[in-house]
Every structure is written in structure tokens, then in C-alpha cells.
Write a protein that holds these residues in place. Sequence first.
Motif, PDB file in Angstrom:
ATOM      1  N   ARG A  52     -20.533-101.786  52.971  1.00  0.00           N
ATOM      2  CA  ARG A  52     -20.373-101.748  51.515  1.00  0.00           C
ATOM      3  C   ARG A  52     -21.680-102.115  50.845  1.00  0.00           C
ATOM      4  N   THR A  53     -22.102-101.341  49.828  1.00  0.00           N
ATOM      5  CA  THR A  53     -23.311-101.684  49.079  1.00  0.00           C
ATOM      6  C   THR A  53     -22.962-102.182  47.680  1.00  0.00           C
ATOM      7  N   PHE A  54     -23.881-102.977  47.151  1.00  0.00           N
ATOM      8  CA  PHE A  54     -23.830-103.463  45.769  1.00  0.00           C
ATOM      9  C   PHE A  54     -25.222-103.199  45.208  1.00  0.00           C
ATOM     10  N   SER A  55     -25.424-102.026  44.675  1.00  0.00           N
ATOM     11  CA  SER A  55     -26.736-101.628  44.168  1.00  0.00           C
ATOM     12  C   SER A  55     -26.581-101.010  42.788  1.00  0.00           C
ATOM     13  N   TYR A  56     -25.870 -99.916  42.729  1.00  0.00           N
ATOM     14  CA  TYR A  56     -25.744 -99.164  41.486  1.00  0.00           C
ATOM     15  C   TYR A  56     -25.017 -99.964  40.399  1.00  0.00           C
ATOM     16  N   ALA A  57     -23.824-100.467  40.705  1.00  0.00           N
ATOM     17  CA  ALA A  57     -23.030-101.213  39.717  1.00  0.00           C
ATOM     18  C   ALA A  57     -23.089-102.711  39.936  1.00  0.00           C
ATOM     19  N   GLY A  58     -23.554-103.150  41.107  1.00  0.00           N
ATOM     20  CA  GLY A  58     -23.567-104.575  41.419  1.00  0.00           C
ATOM     21  C   GLY A  58     -22.171-105.073  41.765  1.00  0.00           C
ATOM     22  N   GLY A  59     -21.991-106.382  41.736  1.00  0.00           N
ATOM     23  CA  GLY A  59     -20.705-106.983  42.076  1.00  0.00           C
ATOM     24  C   GLY A  59     -20.923-108.257  42.872  1.00  0.00           C
ATOM     25  N   THR A  60     -19.863-108.741  43.491  1.00  0.00           N
ATOM     26  CA  THR A  60     -19.930-109.959  44.287  1.00  0.00           C
ATOM     27  C   THR A  60     -19.776-109.599  45.753  1.00  0.00           C
ATOM     28  N   ASN A  61     -20.775-109.961  46.572  1.00  0.00           N
ATOM     29  CA  ASN A  61     -20.745-109.590  47.986  1.00  0.00           C
ATOM     30  C   ASN A  61     -19.862-110.534  48.795  1.00  0.00           C
ATOM     31  N   ALA A  68     -26.598-108.286  40.534  1.00  0.00           N
ATOM     32  CA  ALA A  68     -26.748-107.531  39.289  1.00  0.00           C
ATOM     33  C   ALA A  68     -26.804-106.038  39.583  1.00  0.00           C
ATOM     34  N   GLY A  69     -26.223-105.234  38.731  1.00  0.00           N
ATOM     35  CA  GLY A  69     -26.253-103.781  38.867  1.00  0.00           C
ATOM     36  C   GLY A  69     -27.520-103.203  38.264  1.00  0.00           C
ATOM     37  N   GLY A  70     -27.516-101.885  38.073  1.00  0.00           N
ATOM     38  CA  GLY A  70     -28.653-101.206  37.462  1.00  0.00           C
ATOM     39  C   GLY A  70     -29.689-100.718  38.452  1.00  0.00           C
ATOM     40  N   ASN A  71     -29.332-100.693  39.737  1.00  0.00           N
ATOM     41  CA  ASN A  71     -30.273-100.264  40.770  1.00  0.00           C
ATOM     42  C   ASN A  71     -29.926 -98.860  41.269  1.00  0.00           C
ATOM     43  N   PHE A  72     -30.650 -98.394  42.287  1.00  0.00           N
ATOM     44  CA  PHE A  72     -30.555 -97.016  42.773  1.00  0.00           C
ATOM     45  C   PHE A  72     -29.179 -96.677  43.345  1.00  0.00           C
ATOM     46  N   ASP A  99     -16.839-100.541  42.156  1.00  0.00           N
ATOM     47  CA  ASP A  99     -16.837-100.724  40.706  1.00  0.00           C
ATOM     48  C   ASP A  99     -17.687 -99.668  40.017  1.00  0.00           C
ATOM     49  N   PRO A 100     -17.292 -99.286  38.791  1.00  0.00           N
ATOM     50  CA  PRO A 100     -18.135 -98.376  38.016  1.00  0.00           C
ATOM     51  C   PRO A 100     -19.302 -99.133  37.393  1.00  0.00           C
ATOM     52  N   ASP A 101     -20.411 -98.437  37.226  1.00  0.00           N
ATOM     53  CA  ASP A 101     -21.563 -99.013  36.543  1.00  0.00           C
ATOM     54  C   ASP A 101     -21.194 -99.185  35.064  1.00  0.00           C
ATOM     55  N   PRO A 102     -21.454-100.363  34.485  1.00  0.00           N
ATOM     56  CA  PRO A 102     -21.054-100.584  33.094  1.00  0.00           C
ATOM     57  C   PRO A 102     -21.774 -99.670  32.092  1.00  0.00           C
ATOM     58  N   THR A 103     -22.956 -99.169  32.439  1.00  0.00           N
ATOM     59  CA  THR A 103     -23.710 -98.310  31.520  1.00  0.00           C
ATOM     60  C   THR A 103     -23.321 -96.845  31.662  1.00  0.00           C
ATOM     61  N   THR A 104     -23.284 -96.352  32.909  1.00  0.00           N
ATOM     62  CA  THR A 104     -23.029 -94.920  33.128  1.00  0.00           C
ATOM     63  C   THR A 104     -21.558 -94.601  33.398  1.00  0.00           C
ATOM     64  N   GLY A 105     -20.794 -95.584  33.868  1.00  0.00           N
ATOM     65  CA  GLY A 105     -19.403 -95.344  34.248  1.00  0.00           C
ATOM     66  C   GLY A 105     -19.267 -94.716  35.626  1.00  0.00           C
TER      67      GLY A 105
END
Length: 200
Positions: A52-61, A68-72, A99-105
Motif C-alpha cells: 500500500r502506498t501513501f503518496s498521492y492523497a497521503g493518509g496514515t500508514n 501528507a498528500g500532494g505527491n506523485f 483515499d481520494p486526493d482532497p484537491t483532485t478527488g
Amino acid sequence: MKTKLLLAAGALAISSAPATAADFSFVGSLSDPNDVLFFDFDVGSLSSVTLRTFSYAGGTNAAGTFIAGGNFDPILSLYNLSTGLRVGQNDDGGCSLVDPDPTTGACFDTFLQTELGAGSYRVAVTAFSNFGPETLSGEFRNTGSFNGRGTNFAFDVLNVDTAIGPGGVPEPTTWALFILGFGVVGASLRSRRQQVVHFA
């Protein structure tokens, strides 16, 4: 190709007792959109393994750290080390699993869950659209892009016996397990050494 096969020095505890499955969390960043970071892990018996990755939307690992989200947009490519064959790949986990990215959905983080038999495996973390080849000896596409987003990622390997990775640093709870493993192995070796009888 800028493949980084920098396997970090990890502790692989060796004992006569069967290994217990655990969760491992890594954090890091890509320096170039065509970087390929490899993480190796072992499975002691048939297991349902989750990557599982936490990059684009972020989350709790899995280690409980907020990322924090906002990455590739990440891609995971999973290989069986004994055959070199790709056994799984995931680009987007889908909104029912990540999770969806809060900016792009968009739900562009990865979620790959599969049954794996006992053995050693390697997973590659890359940026979209640097997809992995069918075999480890093949070439990645080298078409990755950060698309104006950040370069950081977090990555969980869940329900495996051991896991090590490159520049991605395991969370402190993972290191605590490594240190405990070193202590157990050291105590085991010390007690075995004391039981050795030398003949003149």
C-alpha cells in the motif's frame, strides 16, 4: 535507466523458531521521475500480503504516522525473486480501497493485495507511467512524471516475515523490531558459543 537497487542494510533475524508475520512501513522520495526503488521481503508460508502506498492523497500508514498528500502518482510492480517473473502490478487502488486526493478527488495511491507462497519477493515503487517489465531482467518504461506534484512517498508491506528497502527509511517501530531481533540473535549466538566444547 536510472534503476536504484540500493538495498539498505536490514536485519534478518535467524532463529530456529518460525518467523511471525509483521507489518513494515517505509518513507522516502524519488529524485527523478524515472527512478525505480526496490524493496525486498520474505514470506514464510502462504499469506495474504498487502502492499500500500501513501503518496498521492497521503493518509496514515501502518506505523501510525500521518503522511501528507500532494505527491506523485505511484505504481507498484511485484516480482518473485526465485523466477524473476512479475506476479502483480497496481497503478491505482481505486476509491473503494484508497483515499481520494482532497484537491483532485482522484484515488491514485496503490493497493495490491495477493496470496503469496513461501519465498522471497521484490516490489518496485515508480512514478506513473514508468510501468515495470514482465521480468526483473527487463527494462522499465522510463516514462515517469511527477506532473508538478511532490516527490515523497510512504509505502507499507503488510503481513510478511521480513522487509528491507533502499533510501526509504523504515518507521521507528520497524527499527525497534530489528533491534529486538539483533538482541535475540546475539543472545542466541552467545549462549551457543558458551556451549561449544574445544578439544585439544
